[in-house]
Design an enzyme around this catalytic site. Sequence first.
Site, short mmCIF file in Angstrom:
data_model
loop_
_atom_site.label_atom_id
_atom_site.label_comp_id
_atom_site.label_asym_id
_atom_site.label_seq_id
_atom_site.Cartn_x
_atom_site.Cartn_y
_atom_site.Cartn_z
N LEU A 229 -5.88 9.39 0.80
CA LEU A 229 -4.33 9.64 1.00
C LEU A 229 -3.94 9.87 2.43
CD1 LEU A 229 -1.57 9.48 -0.62
CD2 LEU A 229 -2.03 12.02 -1.21
N ASP A 230 -2.92 8.80 2.73
CA ASP A 230 -2.53 9.33 4.20
C ASP A 230 -3.39 9.21 5.21
OD1 ASP A 230 0.17 8.90 3.01
OD2 ASP A 230 0.45 11.34 3.01
N GLU A 231 -4.49 8.97 5.12
CA GLU A 231 -5.38 8.99 6.20
C GLU A 231 -6.00 7.49 6.63
OE1 GLU A 231 -8.60 11.49 5.22
OE2 GLU A 231 -7.29 13.07 4.64
#
Length: 286
Positions: A229-231
Amino acid sequence: MTSPDASRSFSLTLSCADRPGIVHGVSGALVGVGANITESQQYGSPDTGTFFMRVALDTDASEEDLRSALGPVAAEFGMDWSLTPSARRTRTLIMVSRAAHCLNDLLFQHRSGTLAIDIPVIVSNHRDLEELAAFYGVEFHHIPVTPETKDDAEDRLRALMDEHGIELVVLARYMQILSDRLCGDLLGRAINIHHSFLPSFKGARPYHQAHARGVKLIGATAHYVTGALDEGPIIEQEVIRVDHARTAEQLASIGRELEGRALVQAVQWHAEHRVLLDGRRTIVFN
């Protein structure tokens, strides 16, 4: 410089193991079919040993002739390569929830001709932005998502992607987590936007968290979607300095502007075939 006849302009992107002769081989093949190179950028990654290149070219040769000329060079160097007519616009599906700012920025820039994309459909888990989609004349699909319906919702999304020939998915403040399977299928073909702070604040009301901690820098990050997530690999970031006089609401307003700007830029670079993946990061020929 762009050719007046865009139908005879192409962009070539490639990556392969770095070794001597790649640029010579590519340029020789293009010269052999009478192509004129109008832009050329390359980068050899010292970390992965991979060579990346983007070439813009004009030619009287057909796409078939270009591919025939480049094929032997690509085989010799083991290239992962793509040749795309410059006039071709990337078929893009936008996913949203309730926040309008990123969607509005994308639709406005698309209508103004800035973005080399077509937007045939918008998907949302809420109906809040249906009128905005109608204003821009874009088909809108409401697909609610709950833990029980998540798989069915993603199946409906896949069906819409197939129906409209979608090449890129943009999460314009879509507040649902995609499944690992869908993230894997969309690797390098889905872009997300989120706030980015120093330090980072996750969860609810991030701008209020940032205000409470007295941050001095706020910003936004546009990145490719992965199962983490979001990486995912970062494409573009925007940042601005703030001070103690800013309220949480002002930080949120500034953040919305930065999010829209970063997302539009990332989509533009992707559509112009300027972004190549290098493991967990990107090479951006801007």
